[in-house]
Structures are given as structure tokens and as C-alpha cells.
Design a protein around this motif. Structure first.
Motif, PDB file in Angstrom:
ATOM      1  N   TYR A  52       0.797  -1.227   0.000  1.00 33.76           N
ATOM      2  CA  TYR A  52       0.000   0.000   0.000  1.00 33.76           C
ATOM      3  C   TYR A  52       0.836   1.287   0.000  1.00 33.76           C
ATOM      4  O   TYR A  52       0.529   2.205  -0.755  1.00 33.76           O
ATOM      5  CB  TYR A  52      -1.051  -0.043   1.125  1.00 33.76           C
ATOM      6  CG  TYR A  52      -2.136  -1.034   0.763  1.00 33.76           C
ATOM      7  CD1 TYR A  52      -3.152  -0.682  -0.101  1.00 33.76           C
ATOM      8  CD2 TYR A  52      -2.066  -2.347   1.202  1.00 33.76           C
ATOM      9  CE1 TYR A  52      -4.107  -1.612  -0.499  1.00 33.76           C
ATOM     10  CE2 TYR A  52      -3.016  -3.283   0.808  1.00 33.76           C
ATOM     11  CZ  TYR A  52      -4.035  -2.903  -0.038  1.00 33.76           C
ATOM     12  OH  TYR A  52      -4.972  -3.819  -0.449  1.00 33.76           O
ATOM     13  N   PRO A  53       1.914   1.354   0.797  1.00 30.84           N
ATOM     14  CA  PRO A  53       2.750   2.559   0.671  1.00 30.84           C
ATOM     15  C   PRO A  53       3.268   2.736  -0.759  1.00 30.84           C
ATOM     16  O   PRO A  53       3.372   3.856  -1.252  1.00 30.84           O
ATOM     17  CB  PRO A  53       3.898   2.301   1.656  1.00 30.84           C
ATOM     18  CG  PRO A  53       3.309   1.396   2.677  1.00 30.84           C
ATOM     19  CD  PRO A  53       2.374   0.502   1.907  1.00 30.84           C
ATOM     20  N   TYR A  56       0.430   4.039  -2.945  1.00 30.58           N
ATOM     21  CA  TYR A  56       0.191   5.461  -2.668  1.00 30.58           C
ATOM     22  C   TYR A  56       1.311   6.326  -3.254  1.00 30.58           C
ATOM     23  O   TYR A  56       1.078   7.441  -3.698  1.00 30.58           O
ATOM     24  CB  TYR A  56       0.073   5.709  -1.152  1.00 30.58           C
ATOM     25  CG  TYR A  56      -1.089   4.970  -0.508  1.00 30.58           C
ATOM     26  CD1 TYR A  56      -2.237   4.675  -1.226  1.00 30.58           C
ATOM     27  CD2 TYR A  56      -1.038   4.562   0.823  1.00 30.58           C
ATOM     28  CE1 TYR A  56      -3.292   3.994  -0.650  1.00 30.58           C
ATOM     29  CE2 TYR A  56      -2.095   3.877   1.409  1.00 30.58           C
ATOM     30  CZ  TYR A  56      -3.219   3.588   0.668  1.00 30.58           C
ATOM     31  OH  TYR A  56      -4.268   2.919   1.239  1.00 30.58           O
ATOM     32  N   GLY A  57       2.521   5.768  -3.228  1.00 28.47           N
ATOM     33  CA  GLY A  57       3.665   6.491  -3.804  1.00 28.47           C
ATOM     34  C   GLY A  57       3.505   6.650  -5.310  1.00 28.47           C
ATOM     35  O   GLY A  57       3.755   7.721  -5.860  1.00 28.47           O
ATOM     36  N   LYS A  60       0.907   9.196  -5.918  1.00 29.42           N
ATOM     37  CA  LYS A  60       1.415  10.546  -5.656  1.00 29.42           C
ATOM     38  C   LYS A  60       2.212  11.067  -6.854  1.00 29.42           C
ATOM     39  O   LYS A  60       2.183  12.246  -7.170  1.00 29.42           O
ATOM     40  CB  LYS A  60       2.322  10.486  -4.410  1.00 29.42           C
ATOM     41  CG  LYS A  60       2.580  11.807  -3.793  1.00 29.42           C
ATOM     42  CD  LYS A  60       1.531  12.080  -2.764  1.00 29.42           C
ATOM     43  CE  LYS A  60       1.537  13.510  -2.337  1.00 29.42           C
ATOM     44  NZ  LYS A  60       0.447  13.816  -1.446  1.00 29.42           N
ATOM     45  N   TRP A  68     -12.822   4.230  -6.188  1.00 29.01           N
ATOM     46  CA  TRP A  68     -13.667   3.247  -5.496  1.00 29.01           C
ATOM     47  C   TRP A  68     -14.737   2.714  -6.440  1.00 29.01           C
ATOM     48  O   TRP A  68     -15.452   3.492  -7.070  1.00 29.01           O
ATOM     49  CB  TRP A  68     -14.323   3.872  -4.270  1.00 29.01           C
ATOM     50  CG  TRP A  68     -13.358   4.104  -3.160  1.00 29.01           C
ATOM     51  CD1 TRP A  68     -12.680   5.258  -2.886  1.00 29.01           C
ATOM     52  CD2 TRP A  68     -12.921   3.145  -2.174  1.00 29.01           C
ATOM     53  NE1 TRP A  68     -11.858   5.084  -1.798  1.00 29.01           N
ATOM     54  CE2 TRP A  68     -11.987   3.797  -1.337  1.00 29.01           C
ATOM     55  CE3 TRP A  68     -13.223   1.810  -1.920  1.00 29.01           C
ATOM     56  CZ2 TRP A  68     -11.361   3.159  -0.274  1.00 29.01           C
ATOM     57  CZ3 TRP A  68     -12.602   1.170  -0.856  1.00 29.01           C
ATOM     58  CH2 TRP A  68     -11.690   1.840  -0.048  1.00 29.01           C
TER      59      TRP A  68
ATOM     60  N   VAL B  25      -7.812   5.336   3.818  1.00 31.50           N
ATOM     61  CA  VAL B  25      -6.713   4.373   3.993  1.00 31.50           C
ATOM     62  C   VAL B  25      -7.195   3.198   4.846  1.00 31.50           C
ATOM     63  O   VAL B  25      -6.969   2.028   4.505  1.00 31.50           O
ATOM     64  CB  VAL B  25      -5.485   5.051   4.641  1.00 31.50           C
ATOM     65  CG1 VAL B  25      -4.451   4.024   5.053  1.00 31.50           C
ATOM     66  CG2 VAL B  25      -4.861   6.061   3.690  1.00 31.50           C
ATOM     67  N   ILE B  68       2.814   5.480   5.349  1.00 29.85           N
ATOM     68  CA  ILE B  68       1.652   5.947   4.580  1.00 29.85           C
ATOM     69  C   ILE B  68       1.466   7.446   4.776  1.00 29.85           C
ATOM     70  O   ILE B  68       1.224   8.186   3.830  1.00 29.85           O
ATOM     71  CB  ILE B  68       0.377   5.163   4.974  1.00 29.85           C
ATOM     72  CG1 ILE B  68       0.506   3.720   4.503  1.00 29.85           C
ATOM     73  CG2 ILE B  68      -0.865   5.805   4.380  1.00 29.85           C
ATOM     74  CD1 ILE B  68      -0.643   2.810   4.881  1.00 29.85           C
ATOM     75  N   THR B  71       4.019   9.263   2.737  1.00 28.62           N
ATOM     76  CA  THR B  71       3.721   9.193   1.304  1.00 28.62           C
ATOM     77  C   THR B  71       2.550  10.096   0.941  1.00 28.62           C
ATOM     78  O   THR B  71       2.587  10.807  -0.044  1.00 28.62           O
ATOM     79  CB  THR B  71       3.370   7.744   0.891  1.00 28.62           C
ATOM     80  OG1 THR B  71       4.337   6.879   1.459  1.00 28.62           O
ATOM     81  CG2 THR B  71       3.370   7.576  -0.599  1.00 28.62           C
ATOM     82  N   LYS B  72       1.516  10.010   1.776  1.00 31.55           N
ATOM     83  CA  LYS B  72       0.309  10.780   1.467  1.00 31.55           C
ATOM     84  C   LYS B  72       0.489  12.267   1.739  1.00 31.55           C
ATOM     85  O   LYS B  72      -0.256  13.074   1.223  1.00 31.55           O
ATOM     86  CB  LYS B  72      -0.870  10.258   2.293  1.00 31.55           C
ATOM     87  CG  LYS B  72      -1.355   8.896   1.876  1.00 31.55           C
ATOM     88  CD  LYS B  72      -2.629   9.017   1.100  1.00 31.55           C
ATOM     89  CE  LYS B  72      -3.160   7.677   0.667  1.00 31.55           C
ATOM     90  NZ  LYS B  72      -4.140   7.805  -0.411  1.00 31.55           N
ATOM     91  N   GLN B  73       1.439  12.586   2.581  1.00 27.54           N
ATOM     92  CA  GLN B  73       1.584  13.991   2.988  1.00 27.54           C
ATOM     93  C   GLN B  73       2.903  14.567   2.525  1.00 27.54           C
ATOM     94  O   GLN B  73       3.492  15.361   3.236  1.00 27.54           O
ATOM     95  CB  GLN B  73       1.567  14.091   4.510  1.00 27.54           C
ATOM     96  CG  GLN B  73       0.199  14.269   5.073  1.00 27.54           C
ATOM     97  CD  GLN B  73       0.290  14.620   6.522  1.00 27.54           C
ATOM     98  OE1 GLN B  73       1.266  14.300   7.197  1.00 27.54           O
ATOM     99  NE2 GLN B  73      -0.722  15.272   7.030  1.00 27.54           N
ATOM    100  N   GLN B  74       3.337  14.203   1.327  1.00 27.49           N
ATOM    101  CA  GLN B  74       4.652  14.665   0.910  1.00 27.49           C
ATOM    102  C   GLN B  74       4.740  16.177   0.831  1.00 27.49           C
ATOM    103  O   GLN B  74       5.803  16.746   0.940  1.00 27.49           O
ATOM    104  CB  GLN B  74       5.056  14.027  -0.413  1.00 27.49           C
ATOM    105  CG  GLN B  74       5.941  12.821  -0.195  1.00 27.49           C
ATOM    106  CD  GLN B  74       6.165  12.037  -1.458  1.00 27.49           C
ATOM    107  OE1 GLN B  74       5.661  12.395  -2.512  1.00 27.49           O
ATOM    108  NE2 GLN B  74       6.917  10.974  -1.350  1.00 27.49           N
ATOM    109  N   GLU B  75       3.613  16.812   0.620  1.00 31.21           N
ATOM    110  CA  GLU B  75       3.653  18.275   0.521  1.00 31.21           C
ATOM    111  C   GLU B  75       3.916  18.909   1.881  1.00 31.21           C
ATOM    112  O   GLU B  75       4.219  20.069   1.977  1.00 31.21           O
ATOM    113  CB  GLU B  75       2.330  18.817  -0.014  1.00 31.21           C
ATOM    114  CG  GLU B  75       1.805  18.130  -1.225  1.00 31.21           C
ATOM    115  CD  GLU B  75       0.565  17.348  -0.896  1.00 31.21           C
ATOM    116  OE1 GLU B  75      -0.439  17.947  -0.511  1.00 31.21           O
ATOM    117  OE2 GLU B  75       0.620  16.127  -1.006  1.00 31.21           O
TER     118      GLU B  75
END
Lengths: 113, 226
Positions: A52-53, A56-57, A60, A68, B25, B68, B71-75
Motif C-alpha cells: 500500500y505505501p 500510494y507512492g 502521488k 472506489w 486508507v 503511509i 507518502t500521502k503527505q509529501q507536501e
């Protein structure tokens, strides 16, 4: 081989595996991990904690997009599909890995081992 | 039936993301566990065995949460705040200011709406009519950025908050420049009327516009309810 290089290789190969799978059809996380395990004859296996990381990467970076949708059983799942940027990335990524394996083969004869 | 969402939520509590992102998530990871469980059941395993298989994988939950989150909060956190409050607030302020400038350009005069003895409050009725739209814009963009109810409210009321801050600064400077007696009750009354005219009355309009966006959107409700 240092841990850093090993980690980069593992990450790069995992990204290639995911992007290649998604270039065929949109899949959700569990399906991705199953398909990778099945298609590699069990040689490659994705744990939840790394899958999952990574997804998400990729999202991004704009290479995949999650959406969904209900699966065949009617349950909502987050399907990932390749974006135009991801499709563009896949071809050079494949070439990079071909070059890498060719070089490794010349050095260590890995493909005939 | 096992509550996988609860199972994941308890382990990912430390993950610091916007409520919407966090729910998404958690929902996705819970779905993964559910799939492993259902697959085992479909293969004929007992519920206990299927449960064991689903939870066999050793997950370093704090590390997963951090990964996570990163990754999700790179900004970065600053950008999250920008997305949820500053940007929506400035959109609200900019539209309110531009509208006021247009009114001034066409020589639209303020009207006296309140009179008490010799005291009056000047307002721009047409500008006031636009306040619900400015408030709605701020709250809408804040909600879209994952803002909390308070962030949405603050973004919606942003034009009034800025004007209140400006009046307060002017009042403070005046108080420091002169002795407290020099500020005088007349001047204080003028500031009070200015606050009523450009802060309190417009706030009502801004609030009216922001109110519908203080509730969760249908998407957010769906995610939270799943």
C-alpha cells in the motif's frame, strides 16, 4: 551489495511489476498482490505493509489513479488504473530493466543459471 | 462477521492525516484483510483458521502508519494547512475585496442603515448581499481540501476575521500613540460602529453561506459510514 542498492532494486522491480499488471486492467490491492504472486509462480510476494505505501507512492507521482468501485462480490474496493503518465513511464522502465538484466547476465550468467 | 475496519483503525490510530484521507486508507486496508479472510473461507477453512490466516502477516503498524502518512503527505503539514484554511480563506477574502473594489469603481455609495442618536453605521447593501457567496466559497474549498468543521468555518468567515484584525491593529496603534484618555469614547464608539458595519453584519451573511458546507459531503459520509 549494500542495503541501499538492494532496497532500490526491490523497489524498482516492484514498481515495474505493479505498473505492468495495471497496464492490462485496473486491479485493487488484494488482486494486485495475488496476481503478482500467481504470475511469478510464488517467487514474488507482496506484503500488505509494502504494497500500500508503494501504491500510494505511485499515485502521488501520478502514475496510477485509485477509484472506489464495487467488485464482483458487490464490495467497494479501490481499483487502481494506469494514468497516461504511468503508461509513458512503463516503456522506459521496462527498457531500464532489460538493460540491467542483460548486464547482469553478462556478468554472472544469471539467465542461464 | 469480523469488523476489519475497527481492527485496522485501532492499529492505525497514530496516523496523522485528514479525517477523509485517514478513513479512506483504513477502509482500503480493512478491505484487504477482508479479502484474505474471505478467500480462506472460500477455500473451505473454518472461520478461526481464516481469521488466523488474515492476521498471520506480521505488520509493523506504527511503521506502516508513518510510511503511509509520509507518502500521502509529501507536501508537508504546512501545505495541508494551506489547503484547508489559508487558500480557501484567501479565495473568500479576494472575492469579497474584488467585489467591493468594483462597487467603489462604479461609485456605489455606502448607505446609512442604523441610526441611534447621532451615531450611524455605514454599510454597502449590495456588498452585503454577496457575503453568503464569499462565505460559501471559503467553506466549500476548505471542505474540499479536507478541512475540519472549524477550519471550514474560519475559512468562510475569513474576510471578517481579517477586517477585525485590521481594525484591532489600528486601535492598538492609536492606543500606543496616545495616552488611553486621548483615544476617547468618541473614537472608541467610531471603532465599535466600524466593527458592526464591516465585521459583525457581513459575518452573518458569510456564516449563512458557509453553513451548508459545515456538514460532511456525501462522499465523506459514505467513507465514514462504510
Amino acid at each position: 551489495m549494500t542495503k541501499r542498492i538492494r532496497s532500490k532494486i526491490a523497489r524498482g522491480s516492484a514498481e515495474l511489476a505493479i505498473l505492468s499488471l495495471l497496464s492490462k486492467q485496473p486491479l485493487y490491492g488484494f488482486e494486485i498482490s495475488k496476481r503478482i504472486e500467481e504470475d511469478s509462480g510464488g517467487a514474488l510476494r507482496f506484503e500488505l505493509a509494502s504494497l500500500y505505501p508503494m501504491l500510494y507512492g505511485l499515485e502521488k507521482r501520478g502514475w496510477v489513479k485509485g477509484r472506489w468501485e464495487a467488485n464482483r462480490a458487490g464490495r467497494d474496493r479501490r481499483y487502481y488504473c494506469l494514468t497516461p503518465a504511468g503508461k509513458k513511464k512503463l516503456a522506459p522502465l521496462r527498457r531500464e530493466w532489460q538493460v540491467f538484466f542483460k548486464a547482469l547476465d553478462q556478468l554472472a550468467g544469471v539467465t542461464h543459471a | 462477521m469480523h469488523d476489519w475496519k475497527k481492527f485496522v483503525r485501532e492499529r492505525m490510530e497514530a496516523m496523522s492525516l485528514s479525517p477523509e484521507l485517514k478513513d479512506e486508507v483504513i477502509l482500503e486496508l480493512a478491505a484487504h484483510f477482508e479479502d484474505v479472510f474471505e478467500e480462506a473461507r472460500a477455500e473451505g477453512h473454518t472461520e478461526a483458521d481464516a481469521l488466523e490466516r488474515a492476521t498471520t502477516e506480521e505488520v509493523d503498524w506504527p511503521q506502516l502508519a508513518t510510511q503511509i502518512q509520509r507518502t500521502k503527505q509529501q507536501e508537508g503539514v504546512m501545505n495541508e494547512r494551506t489547503k484547508r484554511f489559508w487558500l480557501p480563506g484567501f479565495i473568500s477574502l479576494a472575492t469579497a475585496s474584488i467585489f467591493l473594489m468594483i462597487l467603489a469603481k462604479v461609485s456605489y455609495e455606502p448607505r446609512v442603515i442604523l441610526m441611534r442618536s447621532s451615531q450611524m453605521v455605514l454599510v454597502y447593501p449590495i456588498w452585503l448581499l454577496g457575503q453568503p457567496l464569499f462565505g460559501a466559497l471559503g467553506a466549500y474549498f476548505s471542505r474540499r481540501g479536507g478541512g475540519t468543521v472549524w477550519a471550514r468555518l474560519a475559512a468562510g468567515l475569513f474576510p471578517s476575521l481579517v477586517l477585525l484584525a485590521m481594525i484591532s491593529v489600528v486601535l492598538l496603534i492609536r492606543a500606543f500613540e496616545h495616552s488611553p484618555g486621548d483615544v476617547g469614547s468618541g473614537n472608541l464608539s467610531m471603532y465599535a460602529r466600524a466593527i458592526v458595519g464591516v465585521v459583525v453584519i457581513p459575518s452573518v451573511g458569510l456564516l449563512m453561506g458557509a453553513l451548508p458546507f459545515l456538514r460532511e459531503s456525501k462522499t465523506q459520509q459514505g467513507l465514514a459510514g462504510n
